[in-house]
Design a protein around this motif. Structure first.
Motif, mmCIF file in Angstrom:
data_model
loop_
_atom_site.group_PDB
_atom_site.id
_atom_site.type_symbol
_atom_site.label_atom_id
_atom_site.label_comp_id
_atom_site.label_asym_id
_atom_site.label_seq_id
_atom_site.Cartn_x
_atom_site.Cartn_y
_atom_site.Cartn_z
ATOM 1 N N ASN A 67 0.821 -1.219 0.000
ATOM 2 C CA ASN A 67 0.000 0.000 0.000
ATOM 3 C C ASN A 67 0.853 1.267 0.000
ATOM 4 O O ASN A 67 0.586 2.202 0.751
ATOM 5 C CB ASN A 67 -0.955 0.000 1.208
ATOM 6 C CG ASN A 67 -1.904 -1.180 1.181
ATOM 7 O OD1 ASN A 67 -1.512 -2.281 0.869
ATOM 8 N ND2 ASN A 67 -3.157 -0.941 1.515
ATOM 9 N N TRP A 83 2.595 -0.137 4.404
ATOM 10 C CA TRP A 83 2.091 -1.011 5.457
ATOM 11 C C TRP A 83 3.027 -2.203 5.588
ATOM 12 O O TRP A 83 3.309 -2.884 4.600
ATOM 13 C CB TRP A 83 0.670 -1.449 5.073
ATOM 14 C CG TRP A 83 -0.023 -2.350 6.037
ATOM 15 C CD1 TRP A 83 -0.208 -3.693 5.899
ATOM 16 C CD2 TRP A 83 -0.654 -1.982 7.274
ATOM 17 N NE1 TRP A 83 -0.903 -4.191 6.969
ATOM 18 C CE2 TRP A 83 -1.195 -3.169 7.829
ATOM 19 C CE3 TRP A 83 -0.807 -0.771 7.950
ATOM 20 C CZ2 TRP A 83 -1.879 -3.177 9.037
ATOM 21 C CZ3 TRP A 83 -1.495 -0.785 9.157
ATOM 22 C CH2 TRP A 83 -2.027 -1.966 9.695
ATOM 23 N N TRP A 88 1.966 1.039 9.971
ATOM 24 C CA TRP A 88 2.363 1.939 8.896
ATOM 25 C C TRP A 88 3.800 2.367 9.153
ATOM 26 O O TRP A 88 4.188 2.608 10.297
ATOM 27 C CB TRP A 88 1.462 3.175 8.860
ATOM 28 C CG TRP A 88 0.080 2.889 8.370
ATOM 29 C CD1 TRP A 88 -1.063 2.840 9.120
ATOM 30 C CD2 TRP A 88 -0.315 2.612 7.021
ATOM 31 N NE1 TRP A 88 -2.141 2.542 8.330
ATOM 32 C CE2 TRP A 88 -1.713 2.392 7.035
ATOM 33 C CE3 TRP A 88 0.370 2.522 5.806
ATOM 34 C CZ2 TRP A 88 -2.427 2.093 5.881
ATOM 35 C CZ3 TRP A 88 -0.356 2.229 4.652
ATOM 36 C CH2 TRP A 88 -1.738 2.022 4.707
#
Ligand SMILES: Nc1ncnc2c1ncn2[C@@H]1O[C@H](COP(=O)(O)OP(=O)(O)OP(=O)(O)O)[C@@H](O)[C@H]1O
Ligand SMILES: *[C@@H]1O[C@H](CO)[C@@H](O)[C@H](O)[C@H]1NC(C)=O
Ligand SMILES: *[C@@H]1O[C@H](CO)[C@@H](O)[C@H](O)[C@H]1NC(C)=O
Length: 423
Positions: A67, A83, A88
């Motif tokens: 992502n 991610w 994160w």
């Protein structure tokens, strides 16, 4: 192919590489890498990594970061959010269409390597400065293969770090005083760290808000690719002057002591921090009685009268003053005598519409019941206030002000103060 035309081809390619293309390239590379490392096209196992696991990420882990979206870029670096495991993270890589690449006169792979080296040095510097107010490095990847133009099939250089949010002036100004005070305290801690780092006094040559990010309400240093370690050398006092921002007047100076401008970096960082942070953070929004002292503090700092250590100390003192209500006058502290206290009681509804003009929130922290009483007394229609079982980071307790006290209820965790002759 002639070298000149090859070069111009490279240049053309880079001019067309927009930020979006940059992202595509990284994603393409990461996909390719994954493919190469797993010829059977078996997806890598879901990592169990967490930021506090202490496990260092390397080139092998990069493809697993998913992502990816571009969140920022500067002259040297493009920064992505991604991610990994269940968190994160931020991935810093070379900004292939950034200033350092497009304005570089050497071969593309030489330029890329230079940027890559800069990135690795920065990772090392962040690691050496390791502190709560410095972005954590989770890992890095420096592929051995030379960079070639086009989709980076041969590798991307990357540093994986803690993810933060940029420091936006509008957001900072909209924060409540306590949140800003916390950032101010972090500025003090960062300045103190830089002045006494394990490497020696560190100067941030390019001290701007862009060099910092916010993580969970804390300010953290994130960009250290433009720092100097050690105070400057000198042969006489005139080597150690600090000029004002317009460079036409001497602002202040430090002594030339045994060949070094002692305290130069500490003082200059503090001056920079006054302009880029403290002015925004402390003067307004707090108790009126602290405004003058805060403005004075910023003024002293702007004029180069507070080095990093003194600034750190001054901010701690300000926070302490705020925490304990050191700014309250004796008269203000006496107001509590006009209130009757009911432990384990609260009032339902009847919240005061607004205490301050700057928000619709009628909840605010107080340093003591006396401060709550003093605030309530200043408002003709305030009849009571409730101290709730909530405290802010400064140790102050949350109070709700009431226009009436008709519906008194039991609540073991609240304390009700009713103004005499009212409610
Ligand atoms: N850890 C991070 N989390 C979130 N955003 C970040 C992080 N690090 C950097 N950024 C964002 O990316 C932008 C560019 O990063 P950085 O300042 O490291 O690049 P740079 O090329 O060194 O920039 P410059 O040299 O122009 O200052 C920053 O301004 C910041 O907004
Ligand atoms: C990542 O992207 C995928 C596909 O768009 C999405 O399903 C998933 O929820 C995203 N993961 C996170 C953590 O946001
Ligand atoms: C707090 O600040 C006020 C206003 O500047 C000052 O008068 C007072 O002495 C300070 N008190 C403490 C405890 O620092």
């Amino acid at each position: 192919m002639a070298r000149a035309s090859r070069l111009s081809l490279y240049v053309t390619i880079y001019l067309f590489l927009c930020l979006l293309a940059n992202l595509t390239l990284v994603v393409m590379f990461l996909g390719g890498q994954q493919h190469r490392q797993h010829p059977q096209a078996r997806p890598p196992p879901t990592p169990t990594w967490t930021p506090s696991s202490g496990q260092t990420l390397g080139c092998g882990e990069l493809p697993v970061i998913s992502n990816l979206t571009l969140i920022g870029s500067g002259w040297t670096k493009a920064v992505y959010k991604g991610w990994y495991g269940s968190s994160w993270v931020a991935v810093k890589t070379v900004h292939t269409s950034g200033h350092d690449m497009t304005e570089c006169n050497a071969e593309v792979n030489v330029c890329y390597r230079r940027c890559a080296e800069k990135l690795m040095q920065e990772a090392q510097m962040l690691h050496k400065l390791s502190h709560n107010n410095v972005i954590k490095v989770f890992g890095k990847c420096m592929p051995k293969v030379e960079y070639s133009p086009g989709p980076p099939k041969s590798g991307v250089v990357a540093v994986v770090v803690e993810l933060g949010r940029p420091v936006r002036v509008v957001e900072v100004l909209q924060m409540d005083y306590e949140a800003r005070l916390q950032l101010a305290m972090d500025v003090g801690k960062i300045l103190k760290l830089l002045a006494h780092s394990p490497l020696g006094p560190v100067l941030m040559k390019d001290f701007r808000r862009e060099q910092f990010v916010i993580v969970d309400g804390s300010l953290k240093l994130s960009d250290v690719d433009d720092v100097v370690v050690g105070d400057p050398y000198c042969t006489s006092a005139k080597d150690c002057v600090i000029q004002d921002t317009t460079k036409d007047a001497i602002l202040t100076s430090v002594p030339c002591d045994r060949g070094l401008c002692r305290g130069y970096n500490s003082l200059l960082n503090s001056i920079y921090a006054s302009q880029h942070f403290m002015r925004l953070l402390i003067p307004y929004g707090g108790p009126a009685a602290l405004e003058k002292a805060s403005l004075h503090l910023v003024d002293q700092q702007v004029q180069g009268k507070l080095d990093s250590e003194h600034l750190h100390y001054a901010i701690e003192a300000l926070v302490h003053n705020y925490s304990v209500g050191g700014y309250l006058t004796n008269n203000e502290k006496q107001e509590i005598q006009n209130f009757v206290v009911f432990h384990g009681s609260t009032v339902e509804g009847e919240d005061f519409p607004c205490l301050r003009t700057d928000g619709s929130n009628c909840i605010q922290s107080v340093s003591s019941p006396a401060e709550g009483a003093s605030l309530c007394s200043q408002l003709p229609t305030c009849s009571a206030f409730v101290l709730m079982d909530q405290w802010v980071w400064t140790g102050r307790q949350i109070a709700v002000f009431k226009m009436g006290a008709t519906k008194v209820m039991e609540n073991k965790r609240h304390t009700l103060y009713v103004r005499r002759g009212q409610g």
